[in-house]
Design a protein around this motif. Structure first.
Motif, PDB file in Angstrom:
ATOM      1  N   PHE A 170       0.878  -1.173   0.000  1.00 17.19           N
ATOM      2  CA  PHE A 170       0.000   0.000   0.000  1.00 17.19           C
ATOM      3  C   PHE A 170       0.913   1.220   0.000  1.00 17.19           C
ATOM      4  N   GLY A 171       0.396   2.388  -0.448  1.00 10.85           N
ATOM      5  CA  GLY A 171       1.166   3.620  -0.270  1.00 10.85           C
ATOM      6  C   GLY A 171       2.016   4.013  -1.452  1.00 10.85           C
ATOM      7  N   CYS A 172       3.104   4.729  -1.148  1.00 11.97           N
ATOM      8  CA  CYS A 172       3.843   5.456  -2.191  1.00 11.97           C
ATOM      9  C   CYS A 172       4.888   4.586  -2.867  1.00 11.97           C
ATOM     10  N   GLN A 173       5.607   5.212  -3.814  1.00  8.57           N
ATOM     11  CA  GLN A 173       6.624   4.496  -4.581  1.00  8.57           C
ATOM     12  C   GLN A 173       7.726   3.963  -3.681  1.00  8.57           C
ATOM     13  N   MET A 174       8.005   4.706  -2.587  1.00 10.10           N
ATOM     14  CA  MET A 174       9.061   4.230  -1.689  1.00 10.10           C
ATOM     15  C   MET A 174       8.654   2.902  -1.057  1.00 10.10           C
ATOM     16  N   ASN A 175       7.379   2.759  -0.753  1.00  8.13           N
ATOM     17  CA  ASN A 175       6.902   1.490  -0.208  1.00  8.13           C
ATOM     18  C   ASN A 175       6.989   0.373  -1.245  1.00  8.13           C
ATOM     19  N   VAL A 176       6.661   0.709  -2.492  1.00  5.38           N
ATOM     20  CA  VAL A 176       6.752  -0.293  -3.561  1.00  5.38           C
ATOM     21  C   VAL A 176       8.192  -0.803  -3.639  1.00  5.38           C
TER      22      VAL A 176
ATOM     23  N   ASN B 145       2.673  -4.392   3.504  1.00  2.00           N
ATOM     24  CA  ASN B 145       3.549  -3.233   3.670  1.00  2.00           C
ATOM     25  C   ASN B 145       2.675  -1.988   3.550  1.00  2.00           C
ATOM     26  N   THR B 146       2.490  -1.295   4.656  1.00  2.00           N
ATOM     27  CA  THR B 146       1.361  -0.369   4.791  1.00  2.00           C
ATOM     28  C   THR B 146       1.732   1.110   4.731  1.00  2.00           C
ATOM     29  N   CYS B 147       0.684   1.927   4.589  1.00  2.00           N
ATOM     30  CA  CYS B 147       0.812   3.381   4.491  1.00  2.00           C
ATOM     31  C   CYS B 147      -0.088   4.025   5.534  1.00  2.00           C
ATOM     32  N   SER B 148       0.353   5.158   6.053  1.00  2.00           N
ATOM     33  CA  SER B 148      -0.377   5.827   7.121  1.00  2.00           C
ATOM     34  C   SER B 148      -0.683   7.272   6.763  1.00  2.00           C
ATOM     35  N   VAL B 149      -0.443   7.659   5.506  1.00  2.00           N
ATOM     36  CA  VAL B 149      -0.415   9.089   5.184  1.00  2.00           C
ATOM     37  C   VAL B 149      -1.792   9.730   5.330  1.00  2.00           C
ATOM     38  N   ARG B 150      -2.843   8.986   5.004  1.00  3.49           N
ATOM     39  CA  ARG B 150      -4.206   9.476   5.208  1.00  3.49           C
ATOM     40  C   ARG B 150      -5.023   8.377   5.858  1.00  3.49           C
TER      41      ARG B 150
ATOM     42  N   GLY C  52       5.849  -1.578   7.754  1.00  2.00           N
ATOM     43  CA  GLY C  52       5.871  -0.256   7.124  1.00  2.00           C
ATOM     44  C   GLY C  52       5.315   0.851   8.012  1.00  2.00           C
ATOM     45  N   CYS C  53       4.820   1.898   7.347  1.00  3.36           N
ATOM     46  CA  CYS C  53       4.521   3.161   8.041  1.00  3.36           C
ATOM     47  C   CYS C  53       3.383   3.040   9.051  1.00  3.36           C
ATOM     48  N   MET C  54       2.336   2.284   8.714  1.00  4.76           N
ATOM     49  CA  MET C  54       1.215   2.174   9.655  1.00  4.76           C
ATOM     50  C   MET C  54       1.633   1.357  10.875  1.00  4.76           C
TER      51      MET C  54
ATOM     52  N   CYS D 210       1.597  16.281   8.345  1.00  2.00           N
ATOM     53  CA  CYS D 210       2.154  15.067   7.732  1.00  2.00           C
ATOM     54  C   CYS D 210       2.727  14.070   8.736  1.00  2.00           C
ATOM     55  N   ILE D 211       2.388  12.816   8.554  1.00  2.00           N
ATOM     56  CA  ILE D 211       2.818  11.749   9.453  1.00  2.00           C
ATOM     57  C   ILE D 211       4.213  11.225   9.082  1.00  2.00           C
ATOM     58  N   VAL D 212       4.660  11.522   7.839  1.00  2.00           N
ATOM     59  CA  VAL D 212       5.873  10.859   7.331  1.00  2.00           C
ATOM     60  C   VAL D 212       7.100  11.020   8.252  1.00  2.00           C
ATOM     61  N   PRO D 213       7.425  12.252   8.729  1.00  2.00           N
ATOM     62  CA  PRO D 213       8.602  12.353   9.601  1.00  2.00           C
ATOM     63  C   PRO D 213       8.453  11.513  10.873  1.00  2.00           C
ATOM     64  N   HIS D 214       7.206  11.290  11.293  1.00  2.00           N
ATOM     65  CA  HIS D 214       6.965  10.527  12.523  1.00  2.00           C
ATOM     66  C   HIS D 214       7.131   9.027  12.300  1.00  2.00           C
ATOM     67  N   VAL D 215       6.964   8.575  11.071  1.00  2.00           N
ATOM     68  CA  VAL D 215       7.056   7.130  10.823  1.00  2.00           C
ATOM     69  C   VAL D 215       8.317   6.733  10.050  1.00  2.00           C
ATOM     70  N   ARG D 216       8.928   7.678   9.368  1.00  3.10           N
ATOM     71  CA  ARG D 216      10.098   7.344   8.545  1.00  3.10           C
ATOM     72  C   ARG D 216      11.412   7.842   9.146  1.00  3.10           C
ATOM     73  N   GLY D 217      11.320   8.539  10.283  1.00  2.00           N
ATOM     74  CA  GLY D 217      12.536   8.959  10.977  1.00  2.00           C
ATOM     75  C   GLY D 217      13.225  10.151  10.325  1.00  2.00           C
TER      76      GLY D 217
ATOM     77  N   GLY E 159      13.084   9.989  -2.710  1.00  2.00           N
ATOM     78  CA  GLY E 159      13.352  10.513  -1.377  1.00  2.00           C
ATOM     79  C   GLY E 159      12.170  11.377  -1.000  1.00  2.00           C
ATOM     80  N   GLN E 160      11.900  11.548   0.282  1.00  2.00           N
ATOM     81  CA  GLN E 160      10.798  12.440   0.666  1.00  2.00           C
ATOM     82  C   GLN E 160      11.092  13.852   0.210  1.00  2.00           C
ATOM     83  N   ASN E 161      12.387  14.170   0.156  1.00  2.00           N
ATOM     84  CA  ASN E 161      12.787  15.501  -0.271  1.00  2.00           C
ATOM     85  C   ASN E 161      14.176  15.407  -0.886  1.00  2.00           C
TER      86      ASN E 161
HETATM   87 FE1  F3S Z   1       4.812   6.482   1.748  1.00  2.00          FE
HETATM   88 FE2  F3S Z   1       2.542   6.306   3.051  1.00  2.00          FE
HETATM   89 FE3  F3S Z   1       4.779   5.864   4.302  1.00  2.00          FE
HETATM   90  S1  F3S Z   1       3.032   7.792   1.541  1.00  2.00           S
HETATM   91  S2  F3S Z   1       6.311   7.086   3.278  1.00  2.00           S
HETATM   92  S3  F3S Z   1       3.940   4.661   2.617  1.00  2.00           S
HETATM   93  S4  F3S Z   1       3.029   6.942   5.126  1.00  2.00           S
END
Ligand code: F3S
Ligand code: SAH
Ligand code: SF4
Length: 435
Positions: free
Chosen positions: A12-18, A48-53, A83-85, A166-173, A202-204
């Motif tokens: 689930f989630g973004c390209q980085m998760n893929v 492999n999960t996502c928590s962004v929304r 993953g993030c969740m 944004c949750i990303v800094p809290h879950v991705r360090g 990269g996130q940034n």
């Molecule tokens: Fe990506 Fe979702 Fe984590 S957008 S960085 S998988 S919270």
């Protein structure tokens, strides 16, 4: 030696998760595990999960709920929420109604083989949400063979920007960069395995610190790798887009003229509350710089509607920014509160119905702009990197340097770079014929 297992991964989630899932797959295969395409026939199911929304989390929870059925038939099954969740929820996931055996944050997935050996001994639940510190290692020999000629490569992880929503800094360090020499070696090996286009993740990416000259230097080094045809990157934070980066995109032949740099809002007071570090005017100045130095560049953005305190006038400013910039593409989201972020302390005061109206209004306007931009391509010739037959198996499909999808008639193979005359356009893609 750890116990080997048959595993199934869903992402689930973004390209980085893929990409993380691909790396995990290679890592597990390296430990003698065997990948399965069928969750029913697996010993370990990894989500492999996502928590962004909130919606992303609901999707995962309902998927885990449905795994109950498989567990009833296979009581030995191990369900891993990774993953993030996993990082955001931690051991609270064991208290929820969903049946989970392991909770592994992005930094802990690499330890799955050892945890599984332990799990087989005592069947105790495992949770590891230690702060992610390293970048998930990549063994290019063990990556699954690329299904396409393109692939992703993480060059940095984590984020120090703390946008308030944004949750990303809290879950991705915290931000950390992969050394440039290692990236060069990895891309060299990927190219030997048939990769022709790489997207650096990269996130940034603009705050990449893995070589003295930062991201522009990294791009210049990668641009010299023989047989690599195209280089893309995502995401660029508008506050960090520098003239050196713009020049790199402009001058390096393989770096594509496409920049995803999310504005999030067109209203300065909202941007301030979002902690984005730039104003509407700053953003427009960056757009002017980019357009001035990179002819034909495509720009895309993310936008959030309904951020706390967003008035009709703020929303109108977002729409006017969209009309003024004429993005090629916009990914738009309704704001939702993420627990633990600083915006969670603001009152989520824009009613759901208003958020929905603003979202659909924005999407309609953007569709019109995307269609206009695509129509401007009619009659021109675009360089297209062929990806293979389209989804219906008839025509070919590929992408332009500006990242537009092209459906075309022609006789060529995956990974070939060909000129295509554009004859038609819709908001989402172009239609053409091989020249
Ligand atoms: Fe990506 Fe979702 Fe984590 S957008 S960085 S998988 S919270
Ligand atoms: N690092 C990238 C991507 C972050 S997440 C960046 O900085 O652009 C992808 C997108 O999700 C963000 O750009 C933002 O538009 C959206 N997003 C993040 N948190 C959100 C929230 N709480 N509610 C709605 N959308 C959100
Ligand atoms: Fe989230 Fe902002 Fe970091 Fe992007 S830059 S990941 S939106 S905190």
């Amino acid at each position: 030696m750890s116990a080997a297992a048959k595993f199934y991964i869903e992402t689930f989630g973004c390209q980085m998760n893929v990409h993380d899932s691909e790396k995990l797959e290679g890592h597990l295969v390296g430990h003698g595990w065997c990948k399965s395409a069928d969750p029913e026939l697996s010993d370990v199911i990894i989500l492999n999960t996502c928590s962004v929304r909130e919606k992303a989390e609901h999707k995962v929870l309902s998927r885990v709920g449905r795994l109950h059925r498989i567990r009833r038939r296979n009581p030995g099954l191990c369900i891993v929420l990774a993953g993030c969740m996993a990082q955001a929820w931690g051991t609270r996931l064991f208290d929820s109604a969903v049946p989970v055996d392991m909770v592994l944050g992005p930094g802990a997935m690499v330890r799955l083989p050892d945890y599984y050996t332990r799990f087989l001994r005592n069947r105790d639940p495992v949770a590891d949400t230690s702060e992610p510190e390293a970048i998930f290692p990549l063994d290019t020999r063990l990556l699954p063979l690329p299904r396409h000629h393109f692939t992703y490569l993480t060059i940095m992880e984590g984020c120090d920007n703390y946008c308030s929503y944004c949750i990303v800094p809290h879950v991705r360090g915290r931000e950390r960069s992969k050394p440039a020499d290692q990236i060069m070696m990895e891309i060299g090996q990927l190219v030997k395995r048939g990769v022709r286009e790489i997207t650096l993740l990269g996130q940034n990416v603009n705050s990449y610190r893995g070589c003295p000259g930062g991201f522009p230097e990294l791009l210049a080094r990668i641009d010299s790798i023989p047989d690599l045809l195209r280089i893309r990157f995502t995401t660029s934070h508008p506050k960090d887009i520098s003239p050196a980066l713009v020049d790199a995109v402009s001058c390096l032949p393989r770096v594509c003229e496409y920049i995803h740099f999310p504005a999030q809002s067109g209203s300065t007071p909202v941007l301030t509350r979002m902690n984005r570090g730039y104003s509407r005017e700053d953003y427009l100045e960056k757009v002017a710089l980019i357009r001035d130095r990179i002819p034909g560049v495509a720009l895309s953005s993310d936008m959030i509607v309904g951020f706390p305190g967003e008035t009709d006038a703020d929303y109108d400013r977002t729409i006017s920014l969209i009309r003024q910039v004429r993005f090629d593409n916009v990914f738009a989201f309704k704001y939702c509160t993420r627990p633990g972020t600083s915006a969670a302390e603001l009152v989520d005061d824009v009613p759901g119905g208003v958020k929905s109206d603003r979202l659909s209004g924005l999407i309609d306007i953007q569709r019109g702009i995307s269609l206009q931009i695509n129509r401007e391509w009619i009659g021109r010739t675009a360089e297209v990197l062929i990806d293979g037959p389209d989804r219906r198996g008839g025509k070919l499909t590929g992408r332009t340097r500006q990242n537009r999808i092209v459906n075309l008639q022609g006789e060529c193979g995956r990974g070939e770079l060909i000129p295509v005359r554009i004859e038609g356009a819709s908001p989402n893609c172009l239609y053409g014929v091989q020249v």
